[in-house]
Design a protein around this motif. Structure first.
Motif, PDB file in Angstrom:
ATOM      1  N   UNK A 292     -48.285  -7.912  11.878  1.00  5.59           N
ATOM      2  CA  UNK A 292     -48.370  -9.366  12.105  1.00  5.59           C
ATOM      3  C   UNK A 292     -47.783 -10.103  10.917  1.00  5.59           C
ATOM      4  N   UNK A 293     -46.646  -9.636  10.450  1.00  7.97           N
ATOM      5  CA  UNK A 293     -46.004 -10.258   9.288  1.00  7.97           C
ATOM      6  C   UNK A 293     -44.528 -10.431   9.552  1.00  7.97           C
ATOM      7  N   UNK A 294     -43.988 -11.437   8.900  1.00 12.74           N
ATOM      8  CA  UNK A 294     -42.537 -11.641   8.964  1.00 12.74           C
ATOM      9  C   UNK A 294     -41.841 -10.471   8.267  1.00 12.74           C
ATOM     10  N   UNK A 295     -40.711 -10.050   8.823  1.00 13.88           N
ATOM     11  CA  UNK A 295     -39.950  -8.976   8.185  1.00 13.88           C
ATOM     12  C   UNK A 295     -39.552  -9.417   6.784  1.00 13.88           C
ATOM     13  N   UNK A 296     -39.866  -8.586   5.797  1.00 12.58           N
ATOM     14  CA  UNK A 296     -39.580  -8.954   4.411  1.00 12.58           C
ATOM     15  C   UNK A 296     -38.070  -8.945   4.188  1.00 12.58           C
ATOM     16  N   UNK A 297     -37.530 -10.099   3.814  1.00 10.33           N
ATOM     17  CA  UNK A 297     -36.114 -10.253   3.442  1.00 10.33           C
ATOM     18  C   UNK A 297     -35.145  -9.715   4.496  1.00 10.33           C
ATOM     19  N   UNK A 298     -35.136 -10.423   5.623  1.00 10.55           N
ATOM     20  CA  UNK A 298     -34.227 -10.084   6.728  1.00 10.55           C
ATOM     21  C   UNK A 298     -32.781  -9.945   6.259  1.00 10.55           C
ATOM     22  N   UNK A 340     -25.629   5.631  -2.538  1.00 12.65           N
ATOM     23  CA  UNK A 340     -26.027   5.265  -1.176  1.00 12.65           C
ATOM     24  C   UNK A 340     -27.540   5.281  -1.025  1.00 12.65           C
ATOM     25  N   UNK A 341     -28.230   5.924  -1.952  1.00  9.33           N
ATOM     26  CA  UNK A 341     -29.691   5.877  -1.864  1.00  9.33           C
ATOM     27  C   UNK A 341     -30.207   4.468  -2.160  1.00  9.33           C
ATOM     28  N   UNK A 342     -29.389   3.631  -2.808  1.00 14.24           N
ATOM     29  CA  UNK A 342     -29.884   2.280  -3.151  1.00 14.24           C
ATOM     30  C   UNK A 342     -30.111   1.426  -1.906  1.00 14.24           C
ATOM     31  N   UNK A 343     -29.112   1.250  -1.037  1.00 15.78           N
ATOM     32  CA  UNK A 343     -29.414   0.447   0.160  1.00 15.78           C
ATOM     33  C   UNK A 343     -30.517   1.044   1.025  1.00 15.78           C
ATOM     34  N   UNK A 344     -30.556   2.394   1.119  1.00 19.98           N
ATOM     35  CA  UNK A 344     -31.633   3.001   1.909  1.00 19.98           C
ATOM     36  C   UNK A 344     -32.975   2.650   1.292  1.00 19.98           C
ATOM     37  N   UNK A 345     -33.042   2.740  -0.036  1.00 19.21           N
ATOM     38  CA  UNK A 345     -34.300   2.429  -0.717  1.00 19.21           C
ATOM     39  C   UNK A 345     -34.676   0.963  -0.517  1.00 19.21           C
ATOM     40  N   UNK A 346     -33.675   0.087  -0.532  1.00 18.82           N
ATOM     41  CA  UNK A 346     -33.965  -1.341  -0.329  1.00 18.82           C
ATOM     42  C   UNK A 346     -34.631  -1.542   1.028  1.00 18.82           C
ATOM     43  N   UNK A 347     -34.078  -0.877   2.044  1.00 18.55           N
ATOM     44  CA  UNK A 347     -34.639  -1.051   3.388  1.00 18.55           C
ATOM     45  C   UNK A 347     -36.064  -0.484   3.438  1.00 18.55           C
ATOM     46  N   UNK A 348     -36.243   0.686   2.834  1.00 17.37           N
ATOM     47  CA  UNK A 348     -37.586   1.279   2.839  1.00 17.37           C
ATOM     48  C   UNK A 348     -38.580   0.356   2.121  1.00 17.37           C
ATOM     49  N   UNK A 349     -38.166  -0.164   0.963  1.00 18.97           N
ATOM     50  CA  UNK A 349     -39.072  -1.048   0.214  1.00 18.97           C
ATOM     51  C   UNK A 349     -39.364  -2.315   0.999  1.00 18.97           C
ATOM     52  N   UNK A 350     -38.340  -2.801   1.704  1.00 24.03           N
ATOM     53  CA  UNK A 350     -38.562  -4.010   2.500  1.00 24.03           C
ATOM     54  C   UNK A 350     -39.603  -3.752   3.584  1.00 24.03           C
ATOM     55  N   UNK A 351     -39.570  -2.564   4.175  1.00 22.24           N
ATOM     56  CA  UNK A 351     -40.564  -2.251   5.205  1.00 22.24           C
ATOM     57  C   UNK A 351     -41.950  -2.121   4.597  1.00 22.24           C
TER      58      UNK A 351
END
Lengths: 575, 151
Positions: A292-298, A340-351
Motif C-alpha cells: 500500500x505504498x507508492x513505488x519508490x522513485x519511479x 551492470x550490478x549498479x542499475x540492478x541494485x538500484x532497482x532492488x533497493x527501490x523495491x
C-alpha cells in the motif's frame, strides 16, 4: 498512427462482432490478446512440466548413478546430454520467454494501458502459431534417431557442429530450427508490445503514468529486437555447418569456433535481462499493491532499467573468459559486468525502499514477490564474483556457475511467474486462488529451491565440473560427502516438483470453485482492475478509460481510501 | 499518418535502379583511373550501397514518416553492430592468435621446468605436438606455429 492502429483493430477482427463463436475460433484461432496470452501461458506451463521432468531424470542419475530411475529407466550418457541440453533450452526459450514476456505482455499491456487489443492482432496470432510450431519441432526432435540435441544449450561448436561429436545427427538441426522459429515468434510479439504501448495508450496516460511492468516488457522487447540478429545469423551458419558441410566454426578448415560464442552470447546476455525485466515489473506491481505504498522513485527505476538495457550489450564476453578471448578484452568485460550490478541494485533497493513504512499484506502473491527480491539478491551477488575474470577462471563451468545461474533464473522464471499468476488470476478467470493452498505451495517451493542450489554452490566451489554424466569416475569428486550433497539436492528437487502438484490442484479447483473476485480484489490502481473479471472482448465495454494520474497512488494523505485508481476523476478528490 | 504525402515510390525505385547501375559500373571502370581506382571502387560500391540503404529504410520502410523512436531503435541496433565488432575484433582480427598466446612466458616456463629437471613430455620432439593437442580449436594454427618455431 494511433488512428490507423485503432482502425485496424476495429476492422481486423471485429470487436463489435459479439455473436457466439465456436470453440476453435474463440480459443484456438483467436486474435484476442487475452486468449493469446493464455495460449502462451498454458503452452509455457506444459513445457515447464517437460523441463522439470528432465531435471528430475538427470538429477536422479547424478545422485544415484547407474541405477534405474523411476518413470524413466536407466539413463545412457547420450540421453543424459540430451536431457541436460533440452532442460536448459526449454526452461529459457519455452518457459521463461513465453510466460514472462509473451503471456504477461499479451494479457497485461492492453489492459494496463487502457486499449481494446493489440494494434496488430493478427500478427499477434501468427506470433503464437509460430511459437507453437517451434515447440512442436523441439518435441519432435526428442524422438528422431539419435534423440534430442546433446550439445548443451549454448551449442558451442565443434561439439554442436558435427554429428560425430554430439551423436545427434537429426536432433541438432531440429533444435536449431526450433530455436530460430521461437525467436521469430517473439520478434512478432515484441513488435506488437512496443507499438501498442507507444501508440494506443488510454487518453491522458503520459509516459510516466505507464505501469512499470509495461515499461519493463517494452524495454525487454527492444533489447530482444536489438540482440537476436547475431544469434539468428549464427544459428543459420551453424545449421549450414551441420548440414551443408560449411566450416564457419570449424578451425581445421579455417573457421573460428569462438565466433559462435560471441554470436551466441551477444544475444545470450541481453536475453538474461529480457526475462529479468518482466519479472522485475511483476514484482514491482505486487510490492506496491500489497505494501500500500507508492513505488519508490519511479523515474529512477525507469532510467536504471534503460541503463541496464544499454549496459547489457557490453558484457557478453564475461561468459568467455576462458574460451581464449584476448586477455585485454577481459578487463573491459569485467568492468562492464561489475558496472551492470549498479542499475540492478538500484532497482532492488527501490523495491526494498517501497516496503519501508508500508502496510504490508502477506498474500501468496506478495510472499512470492518478496521471495523473488531475496533470492534474486543471492543470485546477483554471486554473479559479482563470477564477473571478475580472475575468480571466473577457477569457477568457470563448475556447479558454482550453475547454482548462480539458477539463483537468478528460478526467481525470474518460477517465483516471479507464480507471483504473477497468484496476483492476476482473479483478473484472468474471475476467481481468487485459494490462499491456504497457495501459502503451502509457496513454502514447498522456496525451501526446497534453496535445498537444491545451496549444496550446488558448495560442490561447485569444491571443483565439481558441469556436464559430467557420472562423478564416480572422478576420484576427486566421488567422495561420500560430495555424493551426500548431490543426493540432498536431488531429494530437494523431488520435493519441489511434488509441491507443484499443489499449485496445479489449486489452479484447477480455483478455476471452478474459487471465491468470486469482483473487479478489484486487491484494491489496486492500474487500469486492468476497473473492468470486469474476466475482462470481456474489447476489455472496457462501451467507454474506454481516461487516465488522470500515475499508477502507484497508494495511501495518499487526505483520502478515505488507501488507493486511487488511475481513471478516477480528480473532482472526487477531497478538498 | 494519412496526412503525410508519400513520395512517388516509382521515383525512389528508379533512383535505386540508377544507383545500382552506378555501383556495378563504378568498380568495373575504376582500374582505368590509376591511383584513383581504390577510392572510386569504395565510393561507388560502398558509398552508394549506404545511400541505397538509406533510401530503402527512409521510404520503403517508412522510417521517414514514423514517430522518432522508430528510427532511434534502428540506429541503436546499428550502433550495436559496432559494439559487436569492437568486442570481437581482438579475437576475430587476430585469428592466428599472435595477439594473445604468450610464447615468451611459455618458453620461460619450459626452461624453468627443464632447470628443475622436471620431465614435461616424453621427448623434446613431442613437445610441439602435445601443445597442439592441448589447445582448443581457436588457437590451433598458432600453437602449431609456435611449436614449430621452438624446433
Amino acid at each position: 498512427m494511433a488512428e490507423v492502429a485503432h482502425a485496424e483493430v476495429g476492422h481486423g477482427d471485429a470487436h463489435d462482432d459479439h455473436h457466439e463463436q465456436s470453440f476453435w475460433s474463440k480459443y484456438v484461432f483467436s486474435t484476442d490478446h487475452k486468449i493469446i496470452g493464455f495460449q502462451y501461458m498454458f503452452t509455457g506451463m506444459a513445457m515447464a512440466l517437460i523441463g522439470g521432468y528432465f531435471a528430475y531424470v538427470f538429477r536422479m542419475q547424478l545422485a544415484f548413478p547407474g541405477n534405474s530411475i523411476p518413470f524413466w529407466g536407466t539413463l545412457s550418457p547420450a540421453a543424459y546430454n540430451s536431457l541436460v541440453t533440452n532442460h536448459g533450452t526449454i526452461m529459457i526459450f519455452w518457459v521463461a520467454m513465453p510466460v514472462l514476456i509473451a503471456a504477461m505482455g499479451n494479457f497485461l499491456i492492453p489492459l494496463m494501458i487502457g486499449c481494446d487489443d493489440m494494434v496488430f492482432p493478427r500478427v499477434n496470432r501468427l506470433s503464437y502459431q509460430i511459437f507453437l510450431l517451434s515447440a512442436i519441432v523441439l518435441i519432435i526432435s526428442f524422438f528422431v534417431p539419435g534423440g534430442g540435441f546433446g550439445g548443451a544449450w549454448t551449442a558451442y561448436p565443434p561439439l554442436s557442429a558435427k554429428a560425430e561429436y554430439n551423436s545427434t545427427p537429426f536432433g541438432a538441426p531440429l533444435w536449431l530450427i526450433a530455436v530460430t522459429l521461437e525467436i521469430v515468434a517473439f520478434l512478432l510479439g515484441g513488435i506488437n508490445f512496443i507499438t501498442t504501448t507507444m501508440n494506443a495508450r488510454a487518453k491522458g496516460m503520459k509516459m510516466y503514468d505507464i505501469p512499470m511492468i509495461v515499461w519493463m516488457i517494452v524495454i525487454a522487447s527492444i533489447l530482444f529486437m536489438c540482440s537476436v540478429g547475431p544469434l539468428i545469423a549464427g544459428a543459420v551458419m551453424l545449421l549450414f555447418d551441420q548440414t551443408l558441410g560449411t566450416a564457419f566454426f570449424d578451425a581445421a578448415a579455417g573457421g573460428d569456433p569462438v565466433l559462435w560464442q560471441h554470436l551466441f552470447w551477444f544475444f545470450g546476455h541481453p536475453e538474461v535481462y529480457v526475462v529479468l525485466l518482466p519479472a522485475f515489473g511483476i514484482v514491482g506491481e505486487i510490492t506496491c499493491t500489497f505494501a500500500r505504498k507508492k513505488l519508490f522513485s519511479y523515474k529512477l527505476i525507469l532510467y536504471s532499467t534503460i541503463g541496464l538495457g544499454i549496459l547489457s550489450f557490453f558484457v557478453w564476453a564475461h561468459h568467455q573468459f576462458i574460451s581464449g578471448v584476448d586477455p585485454r578484452a577481459t578487463y573491459l568485460f569485467t568492468t562492464t559486468t561489475l558496472l551492470i550490478s549498479i542499475p540492478v541494485a538500484i532497482i532492488m533497493f527501490a523495491y526494498i525502499a517501497t516496503l519501508y513504512g508500508g502496510s504490508i499484506r502477506f498474500t501468496t502473491a506478495m510472499l512470492f514477490g518478496l521471495a523473488f527480491t531475496g533470492e534474486f539478491l543471492l543470485g546477483g551477488v554471486t554473479g559479482i564474483w563470477l564477473g571478475s575474470s580472475g575468480v571466473d577462471i577457477y569457477l568457470h563451468d563448475t556447479y558454482f556457475v550453475l547454482a548462480h545461474f539458477h539463483y537468478t533464473f528460478v526467481p525470474i522464471a518460477i517465483i516471479a511467474t507464480f507471483a504473477a499468476v497468484y496476483y492476476w488470476f482473479p483478473k484472468m478467470f474471475g476467481r481468487k486462488m485459494n490462499e491456504t493452498l497457495g501459502k503451502f505451495h509457496f513454502w514447498g517451493t522456496i525451501i526446497p529451491f534453496n535445498g537444491i542450489f545451496i549444496p550446488l554452490f558448495i560442490l561447485g566451489a569444491g571443483g565439481q565440473h558441469r556436464r559430467i554424466y557420472n562423478y564416480q569416475h572422478f576420484p576427486d569428486l566421488a567422495g561420500a560427502d560430495m555424493q551426500d550433497m548431490r543426493v540432498f539436492a536431488t531429494i530437494s528437487l523431488i520435493v519441489m516438483l511434488a509441491f507443484q502438484l499443489v499449485f496445479i490442484a489449486n489452479f484447477i479447483i480455483s478455476l471452478k470453485k474459487g471465491e468470486k473476485a469482483g473487479k478489484n480484489p486487491w484494491k489496486a490502481n492500474t487500469l486492468e482492475w476497473i473492468t470486469e473479471s474476466p475482462p470481456p472482448h474489447g476489455n472496457f465495454g462501451e467507454t474506454m478509460p481516461t487516465v488522470y494520474r500515475g499508477p502507484y497512488e497508494y495511501s495518499v494523505e487526505g483520502r478515505e481510501q488507501d488507493y486511487w485508481p488511475q481513471n478516477e476523476k480528480p473532482e472526487s478528490e477531497p478538498s | 499518418m494519412a496526412g503525410h504525402n508519400h513520395p512517388s515510390y516509382l521515383k525512389i525505385y528508379i533512383t535505386l535502379v540508377i544507383l545500382f547501375i552506378v555501383s556495378v559500373a563504378g568498380p568495373e571502370v575504376a582500374p582505368a583511373f590509376g591511383v584513383f581506382a581504390k577510392p572510386i571502387v569504395l565510393l561507388t560500391a560502398f558509398g552508394i550501397a549506404i545511400w541505397k540503404a538509406y533510401l530503402v529504410c527512409a521510404y520503403f520502410m517508412h522510417l521517414k514518416f514514423e514517430k522518432i523512436y522508430a528510427p532511434y531503435i534502428l540506429l541503436a541496433c546499428f550502433s550495436l553492430l559496432f559494439v559487436f565488432f569492437f568486442g570481437t575484433a581482438t579475437d576475430a582480427m587476430f585469428a592466428n592468435g599472435h595477439n594473445w598466446v604468450k610464447p615468451v612466458s611459455e618458453e620461460a616456463a619450459v626452461e624453468e621446468a627443464k632447470a628443475r629437471s622436471y620431465v614435461l613430455h616424453g621427448s623434446h620432439d613431442d613437445h610441439g605436438e602435445d601443445q597442439h593437442d592441448d589447445s582448443d580449436g581457436a588457437d590451433h594454427d598458432d600453437d602449431h606455429d609456435s611449436g614449430d618455431k621452438e624446433h
